[in-house]
Design a protein around this motif. Structure first.
Motif, short mmCIF file in Angstrom:
data_model
loop_
_atom_site.label_atom_id
_atom_site.label_comp_id
_atom_site.label_asym_id
_atom_site.label_seq_id
_atom_site.Cartn_x
_atom_site.Cartn_y
_atom_site.Cartn_z
N LEU A 232 12.74 0.39 6.38
CA LEU A 232 11.86 1.21 5.64
C LEU A 232 12.45 2.60 5.33
CD1 LEU A 232 8.45 -0.18 6.66
CD2 LEU A 232 9.94 -1.02 4.82
N GLY A 233 13.47 2.81 4.27
CA GLY A 233 13.86 4.16 4.48
C GLY A 233 13.02 5.30 4.19
N ALA A 234 12.29 4.98 3.29
CA ALA A 234 11.20 6.17 2.71
C ALA A 234 10.43 6.36 3.89
CB ALA A 234 10.35 5.57 1.59
N LEU A 235 10.06 5.69 4.93
CA LEU A 235 8.93 5.81 5.74
C LEU A 235 9.88 6.66 6.74
CD1 LEU A 235 6.44 5.66 7.37
CD2 LEU A 235 7.30 3.23 8.28
N GLY B 81 1.55 -13.90 0.54
CA GLY B 81 2.17 -12.66 0.30
C GLY B 81 1.48 -11.54 0.42
N ALA B 82 0.32 -11.52 -0.23
CA ALA B 82 -0.51 -10.20 0.05
C ALA B 82 -1.09 -10.01 1.36
CB ALA B 82 -1.96 -10.50 -0.85
N TYR B 83 -1.15 -11.11 2.22
CA TYR B 83 -1.77 -10.75 3.39
C TYR B 83 -0.40 -10.38 4.18
CZ TYR B 83 -2.34 -11.72 8.32
OH TYR B 83 -2.40 -11.58 9.66
N ARG B 84 0.84 -10.79 3.84
CA ARG B 84 1.93 -10.37 4.59
C ARG B 84 2.25 -8.72 4.30
NH1 ARG B 84 4.47 -15.51 3.97
NH2 ARG B 84 5.15 -16.08 6.12
N ARG B 85 1.96 -8.44 3.23
CA ARG B 85 2.09 -6.92 3.04
C ARG B 85 1.21 -6.09 3.71
NH1 ARG B 85 4.82 -4.34 -0.94
NH2 ARG B 85 5.26 -6.01 -1.97
N HIS B 86 -0.21 -6.52 3.62
CA HIS B 86 -0.99 -5.87 4.40
C HIS B 86 -0.76 -5.70 5.90
CE1 HIS B 86 -4.91 -5.07 6.47
NE2 HIS B 86 -4.58 -6.20 7.02
N ALA B 87 -0.45 -7.22 6.53
CA ALA B 87 -0.09 -7.15 7.80
C ALA B 87 1.22 -6.36 8.38
CB ALA B 87 0.06 -8.58 8.32
N PRO C 256 1.03 2.54 2.04
CA PRO C 256 1.43 1.35 1.31
C PRO C 256 2.89 1.71 0.52
CG PRO C 256 -0.74 1.62 1.19
CD PRO C 256 -0.28 2.93 1.88
N ILE C 257 3.06 2.73 -0.14
CA ILE C 257 4.15 3.01 -0.87
C ILE C 257 5.62 2.85 0.10
CG2 ILE C 257 4.04 5.68 -0.38
CD1 ILE C 257 5.01 4.14 -3.74
N HIS C 258 5.39 3.32 1.51
CA HIS C 258 6.55 2.78 2.22
C HIS C 258 7.12 1.70 2.54
CE1 HIS C 258 4.91 6.83 4.21
NE2 HIS C 258 6.10 7.28 3.28
N LEU C 259 6.23 0.94 1.92
CA LEU C 259 6.52 -0.67 2.16
C LEU C 259 6.91 -1.29 0.66
CD1 LEU C 259 4.61 0.07 4.55
CD2 LEU C 259 4.68 -2.35 5.24
N ALA C 260 7.06 -0.65 -0.28
CA ALA C 260 7.12 -1.04 -1.56
C ALA C 260 8.27 -1.81 -1.86
CB ALA C 260 7.10 0.35 -2.40
#
Ligand SMILES: Cc1cc2nc3c(=O)[nH]c(=O)nc-3n(C[C@H](O)[C@H](O)[C@H](O)COP(=O)(O)OP(=O)(O)OC[C@H]3O[C@@H](n4cnc5c(N)ncnc54)[C@H](O)[C@@H]3O)c2cc1C
Ligand code: FES
Ligand code: FES
Lengths: 289, 995
Positions: free
Chosen positions: A225-228, A262-268, A246-250
């Protein structure tokens, strides 16, 4: 009948690799299940096998001046038992959570990255450790950064004439700490729904000098996660969890499958990265105290 | 280029096996597990998946535990290999065996070798492990029977570690612990197999914690399961299965394939089946073909059978066979099959509804109208896989030229039903079929239907040679039955005091492609669907619906666990609405002695649910307080407590399901128990022996056992429906009483006389008087009886009396010409059929002789950010009537809880997607919470010594208790299982959004 080669030297192995279409076998913990899955549906074929387990030089971890060299045949158990600094805590934690003890005793660290599963627990760790992969062939050796080693879904840059011989982990400029968190639906023997690994270098002022964070099971290839990482530099480690947004995981592209949506994965993934950093912060605080 | 070293097809591999040097010719890529079993004939190492997922194949390689299915034989070269057959380093394995036996840590025993080796690895490295160390060490071995707790206890015991680890206590509060465990365990430890008389040590026998009679072979790796033996020279069979859920197909020239494939003897298709090409549970619903006749109805259906050498059938790929597929759109799930215009999947069943069930009493509309509160909801459950660790396996042998008879040896739960099916598909008389059950590595309902049996019979019959098969894990999961997914709507109402005034349910069950046990589920659920509560007004309707999915069949509870999720959630709803404690509302409604069930049956005795709830009350109150304290300071990791009740009728629903048992006494004093009930790990062989011994008045060690061979034992019915303890238990009791009364009559002794058996001398002590009957002087029963019974040949069968005596009983030697010294001189016969009546059109009547009852409590911790659930503890109170063997009863409860936990939190079979044990998850040792057990003994007067069944009751209450606890912790009311993390997260998010 499957032809089976079990040479005693790397040169012999490379010669066989160059001359034949063979599948490399190290611990076999990915190869046999794949074979069983195919046979279960009546596909009884198998490629010829190049068993590299006799290449004793490829096993073990050694400390060099500016890096650690982890031989390709080093197992998860070897990693757990090795005398290594805190930099490896995350990778070792992953090792303890791979499969059960049977798998840890047999599975190799190189085999794990060569399988290149999106859920391979070693992969985010090696991304965070900024590792380089050493490949050998009849032409000689080359080093590939971990970020470039896996170039697609379950695919690597290892050529048909090459063998991965080692994983090289550079010594960071300042002492670094690492951590790994894995989320699965049961305690043992579980494929990660999401996992995250991080290495942070923390200065005397408690500020983050460098950070590398990687997430698995949320894209075809585990990602850093480069941005993070950029956002974390210069932050107080105690504040690190709050930096994560959240933007860091975009760049992640998690999918729906049998294990999760997929939605859960993003949140998790977001939650796991925050947890990872807060546990690293708590650890730093404990040490400072 | 020159290959150096050369590629090797077969090579010699030399290594040290259990301390001895061995050298074996093996294919280098063959797995070590296969090499040990096939080449070295050491079948103690089990194969459950060939994928590293189950750990049954665990051995030590150079002292470290590995899955032998993942190790190439070539890599054993020069290594040290330890298997279950060896003593282990410093005899650690031997120590563990004894502890496993004493603790009841082996049920079916298929996981036991793997467990023993994983534990050996631990104890060899770490002599004094903690409970957590043990869990880490055996975390890679799955057990589907035990719930792991007794295994961990056994390992700690073998290590000499203290058993009172404060971290995870396992308390048992049992009224019937006669303290015999230690003395019996001691005998085992000193090498005295329990085949040797245990004498007075075991009086009374009923209630004793006797180690399982078939336990020793299980802990030594010598028990023979379906894949462990076959006649030398048997051909192998591999089944070609449909990759499509619904398709038509045409076959090309199969004969040409046989001709060009070396070692291939035959390719069988539908047209080769000599009799009826169909099987199924109900006589009028035999709708599943042995081999599909040009049409397949689910992915995994058998299409062709390849028969030949192992090499031949394992080399020929499906893609090389001339099958032209024409896929058709499948009807996946109930909704698709019920949709208007959906095609009929079976001729004659135009609406795809296989069976309907119903129950009606009172007036539900009036009941709802008069209520102070009503609650309703829709509930969804998934396909659940039995995941027994032993995939289906066995062999068939044609006997005599012709052949005259067929013998099928396989793992099964229902030998006599297998016999019917085999006779049918071969088109031969029943008398020409013999079924010989092997040890069964778990069943849970999944081995009630035939799987390998008809295929093996057809292949052996046609080729006139013995044929064997071992299903792969994938094949087992893709082709055998599952728990029915349910889609349930239910509504429940109560008055202001919380007393139920009405209950309504409409439940649809996905029965998959074939009927199997669909009608049973449809009939059982209406009786149980309102829960174990008094309710005067009830209306329940069920349907079993054909779809294009994997066939659903019998699985521990026949639909009742699915229904329990609905009725218990509604019970919590009502409690919440009425402001009544969840324990209290259940206690108020609990069926008690003298109450009428919704089907109009008066429970005259053994209705111990109120006692179960009373036993839990203290734990419940304490848990609520503990949870509240915790949550006050923990916003993220929320705890909650849940409670659920269940009931379960023992035996078939309103259908005759008799069992017959026989006990014989031979001239030489051999006392033989001929018991047709197969023990699938739950312990019926031990329980029935305890009952027989108690009723006869001779110690268990005096008996030899013949178990479940259709040529030698009478029909005891299937091992299902929690019926063996009740039904076969009564038959065993009656047989023993019959024999006892004959003995007493011969001796002219009174009913209180005590017996002892010393060789051929039977001594009867009646008060002061003592009489001795010399059995050698009695006439043979066959002489004395004009009409010899069909099973008279049983008297010619004797057991091999090996050093393990009883324990090896299943390996029996049939003496063809009659053995003089075992001529039967006395026998006792017993048959029992539960008294039931037919149900009328409203489901009214007496469907079962008796019911098991239970209340369970769960405490969980939920990470509300990640949606993960950890079960912290289960407290289980079960009314078992009488615990014939408390250790075995606890084992059933633990194992049932593990399966209930899986049902609630992780298990979901999706055809085509979770056909292995890494995508389909069952609980590991680390997922199992400590369990506290209360055994309530509300005697069943119709049961043997007051006992009734516990096999299925163990599982039913767990999932709803966990759901209730999750709700208590988070407020999220989950109505779909399994509660995977993402589903809980979605529910929590939805709740947040609603606020
Ligand atoms: C039950 C079970 C549980 C598991 N749990 C986990 C888990 O929790 N997390 C996880 O990440 N993984 C898990 N795995 C996967 C597996 O154990 C690891 O990926 C393992 O590290 C692979 O190493 P190996 O030596 O066994 O690989 P092998 O099976 O021998 O080989 C794997 C692949 O890598 C290639 N390969 C191996 N070595 C080399 C080399 N030196 N050069 C080039 N190519 C090579 C092979 O050709 C093959 O394609 C599990 C596996 C099983 C069976
Ligand atoms: S058979 Fe080896 S792990 Fe299942
Ligand atoms: S005893 Fe463990 S699987 Fe049966």
């Amino acid at each position: 009948m499957v032809a089976y080669y079990r040479p005693a030297s790397l040169d012999e192995a490379l010669a066989i690799r160059a001359a034949r279409d063979v599948m490399i076998l190290a611990g076999g913990t990915d190869i046999y299940p794949a074979k069983a899955a195919r046979a279960g549906w009546g596909d009884m074929r198998h490629k010829d096998v190049l068993d590299i387990s006799r290449l004793a030089d490829l096993r073990g971890i050694s400390a060099q001046a500016d890096h650690w060299r982890i031989g390709a045949l080093t197992t998860w158990t070897d990693l757990i038992r090795a005398d290594l600094p805190a930099l490896f805590d995350g990778y070792r934690r992953a090792a303890r959570e791979v499969g059960g003890v049977q798998i840890q005793n047999r599975g190799t660290l190189a085999g794990n990255i060569c399988t290149a599963s999106p859920a391979g627990d070693g992969i985010p760790n090696l991304l965070a450790l900024d590792a380089r992969i050493e490949l050998a062939s009849g032409q000689g050796r080359r080093l590939v950064p971990m970020t470039a080693f896996i170039d697609g879904y379950r695919h690597t840059v290892c050529r048909a004439d090459e063998i991965v011989t080692a994983v090289l982990v550079p010594r960071p400029a300042t002492p670094a700490r690492s951590h790994f968190l894995k989320l699965g639906a049961r305690r043992y023997l579980v494929i990660s729904i999401v996992m995250a690994a991080s290495v942070v270098e923390i200065g005397h002022d408690g500020r983050i000098g460098a950070a590398r964070v990687a997430v698995g099971s949320c894209s075809a290839v585990p990602q850093r996660l480069g941005a993070l990482e950029n956002a974390l530099v210069g932050q107080l480690v105690a504040a690190a969890p709050d930096v994560v947004a959240p933007i860091h995981l975009a760049t992640l592209a998690p999918i729906d499958d049998i294990r999760a949506s997929g939605a859960y994965r993003r949140h998790a993934a977001l939650a796991l990265v925050r947890d990872l950093l807060s546990e690293l912060a708590a650890d730093a605080e404990r040490r400072a105290a | 280029m020159q290959d150096r070293p050369a590629a090797r097809d077969i090579s010699q591999v030399s290594f040290t096996l259990n301390g001895q040097p061995v050298s074996v010719a093996a294919a280098p890529f063959a797995s070590l597990a296969d090499t040990l079993r096939s080449e070295l004939k050491l079948t103690g190492t089990k194969i459950g998946c060939e994928a590293g997922d189950c750990g049954a194949c665990t051995v030590l390689l150079d002292g470290a535990q590995v899955c032998a299915c993942l190790v190439p034989a070539a890599q054993a070269e020069g290594a040290r290999v330890d298997t279950v057959e060896g003593p282990g380093p410093d005899a650690v394995t031997d120590r563990l065996r004894t502890a496993f036996l004493a603790h009841g840590a082996a049920q079916c025993g298929i996981c036991t070798p793997g467990m023993l080796m994983a534990a050996t690895d631990l104890l060899a490295r770490q002599p004094f492990p903690s409970r957590a160390d043990v869990e880490d060490a055996i975390g890679g071995v799955l057990c589907r029977c035990t719930g792991y707790l007794k295994i961990v206890d056994a390992v700690l015991d073998a290590a000499g570690a203290t058993r009172s680890d404060p971290g995870r206590p396992n308390t048992v509060v049992s009224p019937s612990n006669h303290g015999l465990q230690d003395s019996i365990a001691l005998r085992q430890a000193h090498g005295g197999g329990i085949g040797q008389p245990i004498d007075a040590m075991c009086t009374p026998v009923v209630g004793a914690r006797m180690p399982r009679v078939d336990g020793w072979p299980k802990v030594t790796g010598t028990d023979a399961f379906g894949a462990d033996a076959a006649p030398a020279g048997a051909l192998w069979m591999r089944v070609v299965r449909s990759p499509h859920a619904r398709a038509r197909f045409a076959l090309g020239d199969l004969a040409a394939v046989v001709t060009r494939t070396p070692g291939l003897v035959a390719i069988l298709s539908a047209k080769d089946v000599p009799g009826e090409n169909s099987f199924g549970i109900f006589p009028n619903m035999k709708d599943q073909p042995v081999l599909a006749p040009g049409l397949v109805r689910f992915r995994g259906e058998a299409v062709l059978a390849l028969v030949g050498t192992r090499q031949a059938v394992e080399t020929l790929s499906d893609a090389e066979l001339p099958i032209a597929w024409q896929p058709e759109p499948p009807l996946a799930g109930i909704a698709a099959a019920l949709a208007p215009g959906a095609p009929a999947l079976h001729a004659g069943v135009t609406d795809n509804v296989l069976a309907r069930g119903n129950l009606k009493c009172g007036n539900v509309a009036a009941g709802h109208a008069s209520a102070a509160a009503s609650a309703e909801g829709c509930f969804e459950t998934a396909f659940v896989e039995h995941a027994y660790i032993e995939p289906e396996a066995g062999y068939a042998v044609p006997v005599g030229p012709g052949p005259d008879r067929i013998e099928v040896t396989a793992c099964t739960q229902a030998p006599y039903m297998d016999l019917d099916e085999v006779a049918r598909v071969l088109g031969i008389a029943h008398a020409r079929v013999r079924i010989r059950p092997t040890a069964c590595g778990g069943g849970f309902g999944g081995k009630l239907d035939v799987s390998v049996q008809p295929l093996l019979a057809v292949a052996a019959w046609l080729t006139k040679r013995p044929v064997r098969i071992v299903y792969t894990r994938t094949e087992s999961m893709a082709s055998t039955t599952k728990r029915h997914p349910a889609s349930i709507w239910a509504k429940s109402s109560a008055d202001a005091g919380g007393r139920l005034t009405a209950f309504e349910m409409q439940a649809d069950f996905n029965t998959g492609a074939y009927a199997s046990w669909g009608p049973t589920v449809a009939n059982r659920v209406p009786v149980h669907g309102m829960g174990p509560y008094k309710v005067a007004n009830a209306l329940l309707r069920t349907r079993a619906v054909y779809t294009s999915d994997t066939p659903a069949g019998a699985f521990r509870g026949f639909g009742v666990p699915q229904a329990a999720i609905a009725h218990e959630t509604l019970m919590d709803d009502l409690a919440l609405k009425l402001g009544i404690d969840r324990w209290a509302i259940r206690r108020r409604n609990a069926l008690d002695h003298g109450d009428a069930t919704a089907s109009g049956q008066i429970l005259r005795h053994s209705a111990g649910l109120p006692r179960c709830l009373d036993a839990l009350q203290g734990d419940w109150d304490a848990a609520l307080a503990r949870v509240a304290r915790h949550n006050a300071s923990s916003p993220r990791r929320r705890r909650g407590a849940g409670i659920a009740c269940m009931w379960y009728g023992c035996g078939n629903t309103s259908l005759s399901n008799p069992s017959s048992m026989r006990i014989t006494l031979a001239r030489d004093g051999t006392l033989t128990f001929l018991n047709g009930a197969v023990d699938i790990g739950q312990g019926s062989s031990t329980i029935l022996l305890q009952i027989a011994a108690e009723a006869l008045g001779l110690p268990p060690g005096a008996f030899r056992m013949v178990v479940g061979d259709t040529d030698l034992t009478a029909d005891a019915g299937k091992t299902s429906a929690s019926r063996q303890t009740l039904v076969s238990g009564n038959a065993a009791r009656l047989a023993a009483e019959d024999l006892r009364s004959r003995i007493l009559a011969l001796a002219n002794a009174g009913p209180a006389a005590s017996l002892s058996l010393e060789g051929p001398k039977l001594v009867i002590l009646d008060g002061e008087a003592s009489r001795t009957i010399d059995l050698a002087n009695l006439p043979a029963l066959s002489e004395s009886k004009a009409n010899s019974r069909a099973e008279a040949q049983i008297s010619t069968a004797v057991l091999s009396s090996s050093k393990h005596g009883l324990a090896d009983s299943i390996a029996l030697r049939q003496a063809q010409g009659g053995v003089e010294d075992s001529v039967v001189v006395l026998e006792g016969l017993g048959t029992w059929d539960p008294p039931t009546t037919a149900l009328d059109e409203n489901g009214q009547g007496i469907p079962y002789a008796t019911y098991g009852f239970a209340a369970q409590m769960a405490e969980v911790e939920v990470d509300v950010v990640l949606g993960t659930v950890k079960v912290l503890e289960i407290v289980a109170a079960h009314d078992v009537g009488r615990a014939i063997n408390p250790t075995l009863v606890e084992g059933q409860i633990h194992g049932g809880i593990a399966q209930g936990l899986g049902l609630a939190l992780m298990e979901e079979f999706i055809p085509g997607r979770t056909e292995n044990l890494h995508d389909y998850l069952i609980p590991t040792v680390g997922d199992m919470p400590p369990v506290k057990t209360y055994l309530i003994e509300d005697a069943e007067l119709d049961g043997p010594f007051g006992a009734k069944g516990v096999g299925e009751p163990a599982l039913v209450a767990t999932a709803p208790a966990i759901l209730g606890a999750i709700r208590h912790a988070t407020g999220a009311r989950l109505t779909r299982v399994p509660v995977l993390p993402h589903r809980l997260w979605e529910a929590l998010r939805g709740k947040e959004a609603a606020q």
